[in-house]
Design a protein around this motif. Structure first.
Motif, mmCIF file in Angstrom:
data_model
loop_
_atom_site.group_PDB
_atom_site.id
_atom_site.type_symbol
_atom_site.label_atom_id
_atom_site.label_comp_id
_atom_site.label_asym_id
_atom_site.label_seq_id
_atom_site.Cartn_x
_atom_site.Cartn_y
_atom_site.Cartn_z
ATOM 1 N N GLN A 54 0.830 -1.202 0.000
ATOM 2 C CA GLN A 54 0.000 0.000 0.000
ATOM 3 C C GLN A 54 0.867 1.256 0.000
ATOM 4 O O GLN A 54 0.582 2.224 -0.719
ATOM 5 N N GLN A 55 1.944 1.249 0.801
ATOM 6 C CA GLN A 55 2.845 2.398 0.827
ATOM 7 C C GLN A 55 3.567 2.569 -0.510
ATOM 8 O O GLN A 55 3.765 3.688 -0.985
ATOM 9 N N TYR A 109 1.728 7.020 6.371
ATOM 10 C CA TYR A 109 0.682 6.596 7.305
ATOM 11 C C TYR A 109 -0.384 5.803 6.537
ATOM 12 O O TYR A 109 -1.440 6.335 6.190
ATOM 13 N N PRO A 110 -0.100 4.546 6.237
ATOM 14 C CA PRO A 110 -1.028 3.738 5.429
ATOM 15 C C PRO A 110 -2.358 3.494 6.145
ATOM 16 O O PRO A 110 -2.435 3.531 7.375
ATOM 17 N N LEU A 111 -3.388 3.253 5.344
ATOM 18 C CA LEU A 111 -4.712 2.956 5.888
ATOM 19 C C LEU A 111 -4.693 1.578 6.534
ATOM 20 O O LEU A 111 -4.294 0.601 5.899
ATOM 21 N N GLN A 112 -5.151 1.491 7.763
ATOM 22 C CA GLN A 112 -5.067 0.237 8.516
ATOM 23 C C GLN A 112 -6.436 -0.373 8.805
ATOM 24 O O GLN A 112 -6.644 -1.562 8.634
ATOM 25 N N ARG A 113 -7.387 0.424 9.271
ATOM 26 C CA ARG A 113 -8.678 -0.105 9.719
ATOM 27 C C ARG A 113 -9.826 0.600 9.006
ATOM 28 O O ARG A 113 -9.692 1.730 8.547
ATOM 29 N N ALA A 114 -10.982 -0.098 8.958
ATOM 30 C CA ALA A 114 -12.211 0.457 8.372
ATOM 31 C C ALA A 114 -11.955 1.051 6.992
ATOM 32 O O ALA A 114 -12.399 2.163 6.673
ATOM 33 N N ARG A 116 -8.259 1.401 -4.253
ATOM 34 C CA ARG A 116 -8.583 0.580 -5.415
ATOM 35 C C ARG A 116 -7.352 -0.179 -5.912
ATOM 36 O O ARG A 116 -7.411 -1.398 -6.141
ATOM 37 N N SER A 117 -6.241 0.516 -6.069
ATOM 38 C CA SER A 117 -5.032 -0.128 -6.579
ATOM 39 C C SER A 117 -4.534 -1.211 -5.635
ATOM 40 O O SER A 117 -4.100 -2.281 -6.077
ATOM 41 N N SER A 118 -4.576 -0.936 -4.335
ATOM 42 C CA SER A 118 -4.117 -1.920 -3.353
ATOM 43 C C SER A 118 -4.998 -3.161 -3.361
ATOM 44 O O SER A 118 -4.508 -4.290 -3.281
ATOM 45 N N LEU A 119 -6.310 -2.963 -3.459
ATOM 46 C CA LEU A 119 -7.233 -4.103 -3.520
ATOM 47 C C LEU A 119 -6.950 -4.968 -4.750
ATOM 48 O O LEU A 119 -6.898 -6.201 -4.669
ATOM 49 N N VAL A 120 -6.773 -4.307 -5.872
ATOM 50 C CA VAL A 120 -6.510 -5.037 -7.116
ATOM 51 C C VAL A 120 -5.223 -5.848 -6.991
ATOM 52 O O VAL A 120 -5.170 -7.027 -7.369
ATOM 53 N N LEU A 180 -15.444 -3.786 4.537
ATOM 54 C CA LEU A 180 -14.035 -4.106 4.380
ATOM 55 C C LEU A 180 -13.208 -3.429 5.463
ATOM 56 O O LEU A 180 -13.239 -2.212 5.639
ATOM 57 N N ARG A 181 -12.482 -4.219 6.234
ATOM 58 C CA ARG A 181 -11.685 -3.670 7.324
ATOM 59 C C ARG A 181 -10.250 -3.387 6.905
ATOM 60 O O ARG A 181 -9.652 -2.406 7.309
ATOM 61 N N SER A 182 -9.647 -4.310 6.143
ATOM 62 C CA SER A 182 -8.267 -4.115 5.705
ATOM 63 C C SER A 182 -8.159 -4.468 4.231
ATOM 64 O O SER A 182 -9.001 -5.191 3.685
#
Length: 406
Positions: free
Chosen positions: A141-142, A277-282, A328-332, A400-402
């Motif tokens: 993600q980073q 500071y990457p997205l972690q929760r929720a 979106r990119s991280s999920l893909v 989606l949490r993570s």
């Protein structure tokens, strides 16, 4: 430093090469777009010819989408990206020679634009699919945020640098782009990736379109890609900026330049924040919150009659949009097997390109019927409405949490 100390120096060097190469390649493409468009109009004084330049770049992306994805999953992605950058550098060199020799005309420019569009069609999905091979999964993600920052830097620097160099002569732009693209290609050649055993299935009609099938079967990926498509389609007020600059804010060309830069500046700042500071929760709720901010900021821009307020609103649209891009990119990347990443990223690229192009068309047509202020305001309202509807249609995305959830 992106990678922790325990990771190899070689891996860090490869990601650095990737990041610098992306900046050079994307900035050069922006510079070339400015120079090609300006020179085409200078040669022809024909608005239709100017429109054909954009069409020549857009058509290859649509026609080659599924071929590109299949190639990225069958062949070495690093070599594909490198080859594309070297070909783009060669086209820039030919434009340089043609301009200096005096034989560069309408047909040659359109052909160059089409080849550049085809190269970008191959380079984009291959580059996106290459990134997960360069960094450990837990910091992907980073890495995506850093990669996004490179793209935003190019959007800020490319057009202004292209315009500045063009004032010294078109050859200056083509020469600088040639050097930058060839350098990008060399840097890509020195990238080292971990070898992965990818399944090489026989080429068939189904295998070519398997990326589309994969997206359809995974609700979280389908939800976030389609959400971005419709949100940008409705909320994209970029095409209306000249009208707001001239008729509403009364700022002239300098104000238009600031307004075009503001979303990219907001996006760059947010991408740097997400890199540290990457997205972690929720994550799902944060995605919808970002879309709500995007819609509200678009509505604020629509009703603003003050340049400073308008710039702040545009900066917020860029920042909130990047949150959606990184999610979106991280999920893909995280939820797609390596042997499918090229095809799925190609579908993602098609959605992005379609939303940007059609969004500007939709905004222009709607503004022609009801005026620019109501059109932009309704676009922002439509974005919020789409976000609410998608929360209902894709509950798995909302919950989606993570980013690593399957």
């Amino acid at each position: 430093m992106l990678l922790p100390p325990k990771d190899s120096v070689l891996r860090q060097a490869s990601f650095t090469n990737f990041w610098i190469s992306r900046i050079l390649s994307s900035t050069s493409f922006q510079m070339l777009s400015v120079a090609i468009g300006w020179q085409m109009y200078a040669l022809t004084h024909d608005a239709f010819s100017l429109g054909f330049v954009g069409l020549a770049q857009f058509i290859p992306m649509v026609l080659l989408t599924f071929v590109v994805g299949h190639a990225a999953d069958r062949f070495d992605r690093r070599k594909i990206v490198c080859l594309c950058q070297l070909i783009e550098g060669g086209i820039a060199a030919l434009l340089l020679v043609g301009n200096m020799a005096g034989w560069l005309g309408r047909e040659q420019i359109l052909l160059a634009a089409a080849i550049l569009g085809a190269c970008r069609a191959f380079e984009g999905p291959s580059s996106s699919a290459l990134l997960p091979q360069l960094v450990p999964k837990h910091i992907l993600q980073q890495a995506i945020a850093w990669s996004t920052s490179a793209g935003q830097t190019a959007q800020i620097l490319g057009p202004s640098l292209g315009g500045l160099l063009y004032s010294l002569g078109a050859s200056c732009v083509y020469g600088a782009a040639t050097i930058a693209l060839l350098t990008a290609g060399i840097l890509t050649c020195f990238i080292r990736v971990e070898r992965s055993e990818r399944k090489t299935e026989p080429v068939s009609l189904r295998s070519v379109f398997l990326g589309l099938e994969f997206v359809y079967r995974h609700p979280a990926i389908l939800g976030t890609i389609s959400l971005d498509l419709f949100a940008v389609l409705l909320g994209g007020a970029t095409a209306l900026l000249p009208i707001f600059a001239q008729d509403i804010l009364h700022t002239g060309p300098w104000g238009l330049g600031l307004m075009r830069t503001a979303p990219a500046v907001g996006a760059l700042l947010m991408s740097l924040i997400l890199a540290y500071y990457p997205l972690q929760r929720a994550v799902g709720l944060k995605l919808f919150a970002a879309l709500a901010v995007f819609g509200l900021a678009t509505m604020l821009f629509a009703i603003s009659t003050n340049l400073v307020v308008s710039l702040v609103a545009l900066l917020l649209t860029g920042a909130s949009d990047v949150v959606s891009v990184v999610i979106r990119s991280s999920l893909v990347q995280l939820q797609t097997p390596d042997e499918m990443r090229g095809r799925v990223n190609a579908v993602n690229s098609l959605f992005i390109g379609t939303s940007n192009q059609l969004g500007e068309f939709e905004s222009g047509v709607l503004a022609g019927f009801i005026g620019p202020v109501p059109a932009a305001f309704l676009g922002g309202l439509g974005t919020i409405a789409v976000a609410g509807l998608w929360m209902y249609l894709f509950p798995s995305l909302r919950r989606l949490r993570s980013l690593s959830e399957s």
